[in-house]
Enzyme design. Structure first.
Site, PDB file in Angstrom:
ATOM      1  N   ARG A  93     -55.350  18.137 -40.711  1.00 45.48           N
ATOM      2  CA  ARG A  93     -55.990  18.815 -39.587  1.00 45.48           C
ATOM      3  C   ARG A  93     -56.569  20.179 -39.958  1.00 45.48           C
ATOM      4  NH1 ARG A  93     -55.388  18.008 -34.684  1.00 45.48           N
ATOM      5  NH2 ARG A  93     -55.477  20.247 -34.440  1.00 45.48           N
ATOM      6  N   ARG A 122     -52.912  18.068 -30.192  1.00 43.67           N
ATOM      7  CA  ARG A 122     -53.511  19.143 -30.985  1.00 43.67           C
ATOM      8  C   ARG A 122     -55.039  19.210 -30.907  1.00 43.67           C
ATOM      9  NH1 ARG A 122     -50.186  19.534 -36.597  1.00 43.67           N
ATOM     10  NH2 ARG A 122     -50.843  21.690 -36.575  1.00 43.67           N
ATOM     11  N   ASP A 305     -42.204  25.559 -37.028  1.00 46.03           N
ATOM     12  CA  ASP A 305     -42.079  24.917 -38.342  1.00 46.03           C
ATOM     13  C   ASP A 305     -40.666  25.022 -38.926  1.00 46.03           C
ATOM     14  OD1 ASP A 305     -44.681  24.116 -38.236  1.00 46.03           O
ATOM     15  OD2 ASP A 305     -45.455  25.534 -39.711  1.00 46.03           O
ATOM     16  N   ILE A 327     -44.121  24.696 -28.481  1.00 43.73           N
ATOM     17  CA  ILE A 327     -45.477  24.723 -29.050  1.00 43.73           C
ATOM     18  C   ILE A 327     -46.112  23.324 -29.072  1.00 43.73           C
ATOM     19  CG2 ILE A 327     -46.900  25.437 -31.035  1.00 43.73           C
ATOM     20  CD1 ILE A 327     -45.366  27.819 -30.091  1.00 43.73           C
TER      21      ILE A 327
END
Ligand code: UD1
Length: 417
Positions: A93, A122, A305, A327
């Site tokens: 991405r 996303r 992450d 998120i």
């Protein structure tokens, strides 16, 4: 497809070097598209995502020269094909970040839409809206974003949400725009700052990176520069978690605790001792960790992450923790795999309640995305017996020489081809 075979139960002990940050290197590779002079980069991690980005810019006409084990020289003098085809974008991405630099330098770009991915939809609407605000004509047709402009114009952009690659894409576009651009609600991630530092070394005028208000004075041309990529804070955090969960004692070099506050605070809450010197961070774990709840949020909050790695920690910690993901909408896929190893996890929408069990048992599990894979490695390191992790190509996208580094720390880890 490669698999990783882990024999768990050995505390990690010793010292390893942390690599350059993947998420700083990717936008900085795109920054080379902004100048006709060579960009010399150091501390570039050798990862599959980096090779993908290099292939993408090479087919645009960028000359890529390796310089030692972690250096690269990127020469975009011959940039002649401002196109990012679907076949390349779909695998990563972050490829969308060529859009801003291409429009700014060439006045045109055709970049495939990335589509969804395992952790959520996303979209890239903020990237597109920002470029439109700078005067780009944008058509989305046949799965491609086709952007054209004579010269981008400075604008005040307020993003609807904090977006890391969105901020980076727009910042790169704005450096060659006519006039001043202000990005409000900008991402404050350290990787945004590293990109801004590289752009400024190339002659850009970017101020305020690291805050939510970035001001860019456009310039006519950028020149070549030398830049060293910052250390990978997520790789650092992942090794700290691996040491913590195994009751280990490790020293990570060529890194920095500066950008890891929210993670270090949580590791201290588990009962670990963490000490930081200028470019070294050490961790000593207690015999059993205490459960810690985390809630992900944009920097300087707790990073999404690192969420999966803390789920692995909590799986064997003392007590119950709640992990809240704010998120991405679908970032708990590692939970079902951790449950296969014996973890007690209940998912309710964006909350995961994890009750620590005395031990996990090795099993065959499947990696579903990059950080999910990291959590399975951490779980495998503490599980009793053998854990076989399938589809580790995800790990190779973001962790440089992971089995070699873990082996150096005393783990029993083997790649099975
Ligand atoms: C980057 C990181 C990734 C990290 C993430 C969040 C890189 C290469 N990747 O991803 O490792 O997990 O930040 O810290 O740096 N969104 C929109 N529209 C947009 C852009 C984003 O709706 O145009 C949404 C996303 O779907 C997500 C949220 O905003 O829900 C944040 O995403 P974003 O910060 O853009 O993530 P990435 O930059 O893709």
């Amino acid at each position: 497809m490669d698999k990783l075979l882990i024999h768990g139960g050995t505390p990690l002990f010793g010292e390893v070097d942390i690599s350059g940050a993947k998420n700083a290197a990717l936008p900085i590779l795109c920054a080379c598209l902004l100048t006709a002079e060579p960009l010399h980069l150091r501390n570039v991690p050798q990862l599959n995502d980096i090779s993908t980005m290099l292939r993408l810019i090479a087919q645009m006409g960028v000359e890529v020269t390796m310089d030692g084990s972690d250096g690269l020289i990127l020469d975009s003098r011959g940039l002649n094909n401002p196109v990012a085809p679907y076949d390349m974008v779909k695998t990563m991405r972050a490829s969308i970040m060529v859009l801003g630099p291409l429009v700014a330098r060439c006045g045109e770009a055709r970049v495939s839409l990335p589509g969804g991915c395992a952790i959520g939809a996303r979209p890239v609407d903020q990237h597109i809206k920002g470029l439109q605000a700078m005067g780009a004509e944008i058509l989305v047709e046949q799965g491609y974003v086709h952007a054209t402009v004579k010269r981008l114009k400075g604008a005040r952009i307020i993003t609807d949400m904090v977006t890391v690659t969105g901020t980076e894409n727009l910042m790169m576009a704005a450096v060659l725009a006519d006039g001043e651009t202000i990005i409000e609600n900008a991402a404050r991630e350290p990787e945004v700052v590293d990109l801004a530092n590289c752009l400024n070394a190339m002659g850009a005028r970017v101020a305020g990176a690291g805050t939510d208000h970035i001001v860019i004075q456009g310039v006519e041309l950028l020149h070549g520069a030398t830049h060293s990529i910052m250390p990978d804070r997520i790789e650092t955090g992942t090794y700290l978690c691996a040491a913590a969960v195994t009751g280990g004692n490790i020293r990570l070099t060529n890194t920095s605790a500066t950008y890891l506050d929210s993670v270090v605070v949580k590791l201290l809450e588990t009962g670990c001792e963490v000490t930081a010197e200028s470019n070294v961070i050490s961790l000593k774990a207690p015999p059993r960790l205490k459960a810690v709840s985390v809630r992900t949020s944009p920097y300087p909050g707790f990073p999404t992450d690192m969420q999966a790695q803390f789920m692995a920690i909590n799986s064997v910690a003392d007590g119950t923790a709640v992990i809240r993901e704010t998120i991405f909408e679908n970032r708990f896929m590692h939970a079902v795999e951790l449950i296969r190893l014996g973890a007690d996890i209940k998912i309710d929408a964006s909350n995961a309640t994890v009750t620590g069990v005395p031990h996990l048992d090795g099993a065959t599990v499947m990696a579903t995305d990059l950080r999910a894979s990291a959590s399975l490695v951490i779980a495998g390191l503490v599980a009793q017996g053998e854990t076989l992790i399938e589809r580790i190509y995800h790990l190779d996208r973001g962790y440089e020489r992971i089995e070699e580094k873990l082996t150096r720390l005393g783990a029993s880890v083997r790649r099975v081809r």
